[in-house]
Scaffold this motif. Structure first.
Motif, short mmCIF file in Angstrom:
data_model
loop_
_atom_site.label_atom_id
_atom_site.label_comp_id
_atom_site.label_asym_id
_atom_site.label_seq_id
_atom_site.Cartn_x
_atom_site.Cartn_y
_atom_site.Cartn_z
N GLY A 22 55.38 39.63 32.40
CA GLY A 22 55.85 38.89 31.23
C GLY A 22 56.36 39.86 30.19
N ARG A 23 56.31 39.44 28.93
CA ARG A 23 56.85 40.28 27.86
C ARG A 23 56.12 41.61 27.76
NH1 ARG A 23 56.79 35.01 26.56
NH2 ARG A 23 58.73 34.07 25.79
N LEU A 24 54.82 41.63 28.01
CA LEU A 24 54.06 42.88 27.98
C LEU A 24 54.25 43.67 29.28
CD1 LEU A 24 52.07 44.80 26.66
CD2 LEU A 24 50.20 43.40 27.58
N ILE A 141 49.93 40.43 14.06
CA ILE A 141 51.16 40.44 13.27
C ILE A 141 51.59 41.85 12.91
CG2 ILE A 141 50.79 38.14 12.34
CD1 ILE A 141 49.73 39.47 9.78
N GLY A 142 50.88 42.84 13.42
CA GLY A 142 51.28 44.22 13.19
C GLY A 142 50.30 45.02 12.37
N ASP A 183 42.53 32.78 17.57
CA ASP A 183 42.86 33.29 16.24
C ASP A 183 44.23 32.76 15.80
OD1 ASP A 183 40.49 34.98 16.02
OD2 ASP A 183 41.42 36.12 17.65
N TRP A 184 44.51 32.86 14.49
CA TRP A 184 45.73 32.24 13.97
C TRP A 184 46.98 33.06 14.26
CZ3 TRP A 184 49.15 34.48 10.62
CH2 TRP A 184 48.73 35.62 9.93
N GLU A 185 46.81 34.36 14.50
CA GLU A 185 47.98 35.23 14.65
C GLU A 185 48.77 34.90 15.93
OE1 GLU A 185 44.90 36.19 14.09
OE2 GLU A 185 44.81 37.68 12.49
N PRO A 186 50.08 34.96 15.87
CA PRO A 186 50.90 34.79 17.08
C PRO A 186 50.99 36.11 17.86
CG PRO A 186 52.32 35.16 15.21
CD PRO A 186 50.91 35.18 14.67
N VAL A 187 51.70 36.05 18.98
CA VAL A 187 52.05 37.29 19.71
C VAL A 187 53.41 37.75 19.20
CG1 VAL A 187 52.57 38.29 21.95
CG2 VAL A 187 50.77 36.56 21.75
N THR A 188 53.48 38.97 18.70
CA THR A 188 54.72 39.47 18.13
C THR A 188 55.26 40.63 18.97
OG1 THR A 188 53.40 40.88 16.67
CG2 THR A 188 54.17 38.79 15.77
N PRO A 189 56.58 40.79 18.98
CA PRO A 189 57.16 41.82 19.85
C PRO A 189 56.72 43.23 19.47
CG PRO A 189 58.85 40.85 18.43
CD PRO A 189 57.63 40.00 18.30
N VAL A 191 53.85 44.17 18.18
CA VAL A 191 52.49 44.43 18.67
C VAL A 191 52.52 44.67 20.18
CG1 VAL A 191 50.20 43.42 19.05
CG2 VAL A 191 51.29 43.25 16.80
N LEU A 192 53.35 43.91 20.89
CA LEU A 192 53.48 44.14 22.34
C LEU A 192 54.01 45.54 22.62
CD1 LEU A 192 54.90 40.73 23.65
CD2 LEU A 192 52.55 41.57 23.76
N ASP A 193 54.95 46.01 21.78
CA ASP A 193 55.44 47.39 21.94
C ASP A 193 54.28 48.38 21.86
OD1 ASP A 193 58.09 46.63 22.21
OD2 ASP A 193 58.58 46.96 20.09
N ARG A 194 53.43 48.21 20.85
CA ARG A 194 52.33 49.16 20.64
C ARG A 194 51.30 49.05 21.76
NH1 ARG A 194 50.41 47.27 15.22
NH2 ARG A 194 48.62 48.54 15.74
N VAL A 195 50.97 47.81 22.16
CA VAL A 195 50.01 47.65 23.26
C VAL A 195 50.54 48.30 24.53
CG1 VAL A 195 48.84 45.98 24.75
CG2 VAL A 195 48.97 45.56 22.29
N SER A 196 51.82 48.11 24.81
CA SER A 196 52.37 48.69 26.04
C SER A 196 52.38 50.21 25.97
CB SER A 196 53.78 48.16 26.30
OG SER A 196 54.71 48.65 25.35
#
Length: 212
Positions: A22-24, A141-142, A183-189, A191-196
Motif C-alpha cells: 500500500g502507501r507505506l 499529523i506530523g 485515535d482522531w489523527e488521519p494517515v498523512t503522507p 508521516v508515512l515518509d518518516r515511518v518508511s
C-alpha cells in the motif's frame, strides 16, 4: 585491503520480503530499491491489491488504474537493474504462508483486522529463520515521534502489542507512531515518509545481523 575488496563488501546481499504494497509498502520498497552500495540483493513484495483512483502516489509514478501494485513495483526494476525485485500478486493467508522467504520479513498491511494474519506471518517467518518487523500504528499529523521498539519494550496497552504477546510473539520489532484507527489523527503522507525511512533503516540492521 584494496579498493576492489572494499567494493565487494558493498555489493547487495540477502533477501527481504515485504508483505503489503500500500502507501507505506510502496515507500519502503522504493527505499530499498534505491539503496546504493549495499542493501538486499533480492526484494519480494506480496500483495493482492490493485491500483485505485485514490492511490495518488502510485499514479504519480506512472502506475495504471487496475494494475497490481506489486507488478508495478516489479516493473521499476527494468533489465540491468542491480537487484532482483519480484512482485507476488496475492493476499497472504494461512494457505500461502510458504510464499514468505528471505532473511527479513516486513509486514506493512492495513485495512480491517489484520492482526490475526500478521501474527501468523511472524510465527511462520520466524520458524523458518527470518527476522521480523511490522508496524504499530502509522496515524499522525506530523508531530508524532516514529518509535522503534522490541516487543519486550513496547507498551502492552497498545492493542497490537497486546495481541502479538497473547500469540506468544516476543522476538520481534515494531515501528510506528503508536497512533491507531481509534485515535482522531488521519494517515498523512509525510508521516508515512518518516515511518518508511525508519522501517528501511531497521530492515537494513536486521539484514546485517542475519548475514554477519
Amino acid at each position: 585491503m584494496d579498493i576492489s575488496e572494499l567494493e565487494g563488501k558493498k555489493a547487495p546481499h540477502g533477501e527481504v520480503t515485504l508483505v503489503g504494497a500500500g502507501r507505506l509498502g510502496l515507500r519502503t520498497a522504493l527505499n530499498l530499491m534505491q539503496i546504493h552500495r549495499g542493501g538486499p540483493e533480492r526484494i519480494n513484495v506480496i500483495d493482492g491489491q490493485r491500483v485505485s483512483a485514490d492511490d495518488i502516489i502510485f499514479r504519480l509514478m506512472g502506475a495504471r488504474l487496475g494494475e497490481y501494485k506489486v507488478k508495478f513495483i516489479e516493473s521499476l526494476a527494468t533489465p540491468g537493474f542491480s537487484r532482483t525485485v519480484r512482485g507476488i500478486p496475492e493476499y497472504i493467508d494461512q494457505y500461502n504462508l510458504h510464499l514468505l522467504r528471505g532473511d527479513v520479513v516486513c509486514v506493512e498491511i492495513a485495512g480491517g483486522d489484520t492482526l490475526p494474519v500478521t501474527a501468523e506471518i511472524i510465527k511462520y517467518a520466524q520458524k523458518r529463520g527470518s527476522a521480523t518487523i511490522s508496524t504499530m500504528g502509522v496515524f499522525g499529523i506530523g508531530e508524532e515521534d516514529v518509535k522503534v521498539l522490541r516487543m519486550d519494550e513496547a507498551d502492552p496497552g497498545n492493542p497490537i502489542v497486546e495481541y502479538l504477546l497473547d500469540e506468544g510473539i516476543t522476538d520481534h520489532i515494531l515501528v510506528g507512531t503508536g497512533k491507531l484507527i481509534r485515535d482522531w489523527e488521519p494517515v498523512t503522507p509525510y508521516v508515512l515518509d518518516r515511518v518508511s525511512e525508519v522501517m528501511t533503516a531497521e530492515i537494513l540492521k536486521l539484514l546485517r545481523g542475519k548475514l554477519e
